[in-house]
Design a protein around this motif. Structure first.
Motif, PDB file in Angstrom:
ATOM      1  N   ALA A  48       0.827  -1.214   0.000  1.00 11.38           N
ATOM      2  CA  ALA A  48       0.000   0.000   0.000  1.00 11.38           C
ATOM      3  C   ALA A  48       0.861   1.263   0.000  1.00 11.38           C
ATOM      4  CB  ALA A  48      -0.931  -0.009   1.209  1.00 11.38           C
ATOM      5  N   CYS A  49       2.163   1.103   0.332  1.00  6.19           N
ATOM      6  CA  CYS A  49       3.088   2.245   0.296  1.00  6.19           C
ATOM      7  C   CYS A  49       3.963   2.191  -0.949  1.00  6.19           C
ATOM      8  CB  CYS A  49       3.996   2.226   1.524  1.00  6.19           C
ATOM      9  SG  CYS A  49       3.133   2.410   3.070  1.00  6.19           S
ATOM     10  N   ASN A  50       3.537   1.416  -1.933  1.00  2.00           N
ATOM     11  CA  ASN A  50       4.277   1.260  -3.192  1.00  2.00           C
ATOM     12  C   ASN A  50       5.629   0.582  -3.039  1.00  2.00           C
ATOM     13  OD1 ASN A  50       2.335   2.324  -4.878  1.00  2.00           O
ATOM     14  ND2 ASN A  50       2.961   4.415  -4.314  1.00  2.00           N
ATOM     15  N   ILE A  51       5.814  -0.156  -1.967  1.00  2.00           N
ATOM     16  CA  ILE A  51       7.039  -0.953  -1.839  1.00  2.00           C
ATOM     17  C   ILE A  51       6.791  -2.238  -2.628  1.00  2.00           C
ATOM     18  CG2 ILE A  51       8.438  -2.300  -0.205  1.00  2.00           C
ATOM     19  CD1 ILE A  51       7.907  -0.036   1.846  1.00  2.00           C
ATOM     20  N   GLN A  52       7.733  -2.564  -3.511  1.00  2.00           N
ATOM     21  CA  GLN A  52       7.506  -3.710  -4.402  1.00  2.00           C
ATOM     22  C   GLN A  52       8.596  -4.769  -4.283  1.00  2.00           C
ATOM     23  OE1 GLN A  52       5.014  -4.337  -6.625  1.00  2.00           O
ATOM     24  NE2 GLN A  52       3.840  -2.466  -6.285  1.00  2.00           N
ATOM     25  N   GLU A  53       9.629  -4.458  -3.488  1.00  2.00           N
ATOM     26  CA  GLU A  53      10.727  -5.426  -3.356  1.00  2.00           C
ATOM     27  C   GLU A  53      10.857  -5.840  -1.900  1.00  2.00           C
ATOM     28  OE1 GLU A  53      14.407  -4.190  -5.453  1.00  2.00           O
ATOM     29  OE2 GLU A  53      13.098  -2.631  -6.218  1.00  2.00           O
ATOM     30  N   PHE A  54      10.814  -7.142  -1.695  1.00  2.00           N
ATOM     31  CA  PHE A  54      10.794  -7.658  -0.332  1.00  2.00           C
ATOM     32  C   PHE A  54      11.996  -8.554  -0.088  1.00  2.00           C
ATOM     33  CE2 PHE A  54       6.608  -6.481  -1.567  1.00  2.00           C
ATOM     34  CZ  PHE A  54       6.083  -5.882  -0.434  1.00  2.00           C
ATOM     35  N   ILE A  55      12.527  -8.441   1.101  1.00  2.00           N
ATOM     36  CA  ILE A  55      13.641  -9.308   1.483  1.00  2.00           C
ATOM     37  C   ILE A  55      13.204  -9.994   2.772  1.00  2.00           C
ATOM     38  CG2 ILE A  55      16.090  -9.391   2.112  1.00  2.00           C
ATOM     39  CD1 ILE A  55      15.912  -6.410   0.637  1.00  2.00           C
ATOM     40  N   ILE A  56      13.028 -11.276   2.689  1.00  2.00           N
ATOM     41  CA  ILE A  56      12.567 -11.998   3.876  1.00  2.00           C
ATOM     42  C   ILE A  56      13.740 -12.799   4.433  1.00  2.00           C
ATOM     43  CG2 ILE A  56      10.871 -13.636   4.803  1.00  2.00           C
ATOM     44  CD1 ILE A  56       8.898 -12.726   2.743  1.00  2.00           C
ATOM     45  N   ILE A  57      14.042 -12.552   5.684  1.00  2.00           N
ATOM     46  CA  ILE A  57      15.170 -13.238   6.328  1.00  2.00           C
ATOM     47  C   ILE A  57      14.610 -14.472   7.024  1.00  2.00           C
ATOM     48  CG2 ILE A  57      17.151 -12.964   7.890  1.00  2.00           C
ATOM     49  CD1 ILE A  57      17.030 -10.818   5.642  1.00  2.00           C
ATOM     50  N   THR A  58      14.987 -15.618   6.528  1.00  2.00           N
ATOM     51  CA  THR A  58      14.367 -16.836   7.040  1.00  2.00           C
ATOM     52  C   THR A  58      15.394 -17.738   7.733  1.00  2.00           C
ATOM     53  OG1 THR A  58      14.729 -18.131   5.054  1.00  2.00           O
ATOM     54  CG2 THR A  58      12.740 -16.809   5.113  1.00  2.00           C
ATOM     55  N   GLY A  59      14.893 -18.812   8.269  1.00  5.13           N
ATOM     56  CA  GLY A  59      15.768 -19.791   8.914  1.00  5.13           C
ATOM     57  C   GLY A  59      15.192 -21.178   8.690  1.00  5.13           C
ATOM     58  N   LYS A  60      15.486 -22.071   9.621  1.00  2.00           N
ATOM     59  CA  LYS A  60      14.973 -23.443   9.517  1.00  2.00           C
ATOM     60  C   LYS A  60      13.449 -23.472   9.560  1.00  2.00           C
ATOM     61  CE  LYS A  60      18.103 -26.789  11.337  1.00  2.00           C
ATOM     62  NZ  LYS A  60      18.886 -26.807  12.515  1.00  2.00           N
TER      63      LYS A  60
END
Ligand code: G1P
Length: 293
Positions: A48-60
């Motif tokens: 909704a804020c026009n952010i289109q690139e996501f970086i998800i920090i994941t683990g096990k």
């Protein structure tokens, strides 16, 4: 450095111990609130804020997050054939943007999780969204923070007043009020005891940060709980540039906590067009019987 915020980091490598055993083999971020996993609320807020690139920090055990934001041919085909157009659109919306996944490897703290995103963020300001904190859909917290960032060109942290009895669960700021809802931060401390807290203004799970935080994070020693703390890094950043706080006065649910999770579920179900009328009658009924007991 551009003034646009195009990227958002979602730290999601935590162990979710507060929700065990539910989170033993599946991620806390995928726990549903009504009909969406927790993390999707934050993703929608960013979109909704026009952010289109996501970086998800994941683990096990976090594979299902990747599957959730991926296309699912069989499901889409079935929905198409059975004419479920609205559901199909809803499902398709979830794979329209770019997501990078980074494995954190070891749960070394929030600061370390953010540092893992450095190669993807490069030299741009970015948002950090802690998906445990669900912000009411009618509130415009992230939008307002981005607006403030464009004016001050320095980091902006979301703040909320919390009772003294809860302050030890948060990063807490000492700040000077600049204008309505805007604080210039003088100091910040991670999870202080109530007696040491410099104010009742807690940092909540939305940040707009600048890339100079990465150099600090790279050199930072573990702090509270022997973890690399984002709060400590921002404290060091304060020596180089101003940092602002934006006071949020809307609705926030701490869905990382069982009670907060239940409150979010009830409130969002009451707002859900498909459920609201029947669920409201149910709630009214049980509250009557609760009064009687
Ligand atoms: C983190 C931060 C803390 C902040 C909080 C907001 O703590 O370290 O400064 O106040 O998020 O939710 P956590 O909740 O991950 O322990």
């Amino acid at each position: 450095m551009s003034g646009m915020i195009k990227k958002a980091i979602f730290p999601a490598a935590g162990l979710g111990t507060r929700f065990l055993p539910a989170t033993k083999a599946s991620p806390k971020e995928m726990m549903p609130i009504v009909d969406k996993p927790m993390i999707q609320y934050g993703v929608e807020e960013a979109l909704a804020c026009n952010i289109q690139e996501f970086i998800i920090i994941t683990g096990k055990h976090k594979r299902s997050i990747e599957d959730h934001f991926d296309s699912t041919f069989e499901l889409e085909d079935k929905l198409r054939k059975s004419g479920k157009k609205e559901l199909l659109e809803e499902i398709n919306r979830l794979n329209k943007f770019s997501i990078a996944y980074i494995r954190q490897g070891k749960a070394l703290g929030l600061g370390h999780a953010i540092l893992c995103a450095k190669p993807f963020v490069k030299d741009e300001p970015f948002a950090v969204i802690l998906s445990d904190d669900i912000i009411g859909s009618e509130d415009t917290l992230l939008k307002d923070m981005i607006k403030l960032y464009k004016e001050v060109k320095s980091p902006v942290l979301a703040l909320q007043k919390v009772p003294r009895s809860e302050i030890h669960r948060y990063g807490v700021i000492d700040g000077l009020k600049e204008s309505k809802g805007v604080y210039k931060i003088r100091d910040l401390i991670e999870k202080p005891l109530a007696k040491d807290a410099p104010s009742d203004l807690a940092i909540i799970g939305r940040y707009i940060l600048t890339p100079d935080i990465f150099d600090i994070l790279e050199k930072l020693k573990p702090g509270k709980g022997r973890e690399i703390q984002l709060t400590d890094a921002i404290r060091k950043l304060l020596k180089k540039r101003p940092v602002y706080g934006f006071l949020f006065e809307g609705k926030r649910y701490d869905a990382g906590d069982k009670l907060g999770y239940l409150k979010a579920t009830v409130d969002l179900a009451l707002k859900n067009p498909e459920l609201s009328s029947k669920f409201r009658s149910y709630i009214l009924n049980i509250s009557k019987s609760l009064k009687e007991t």
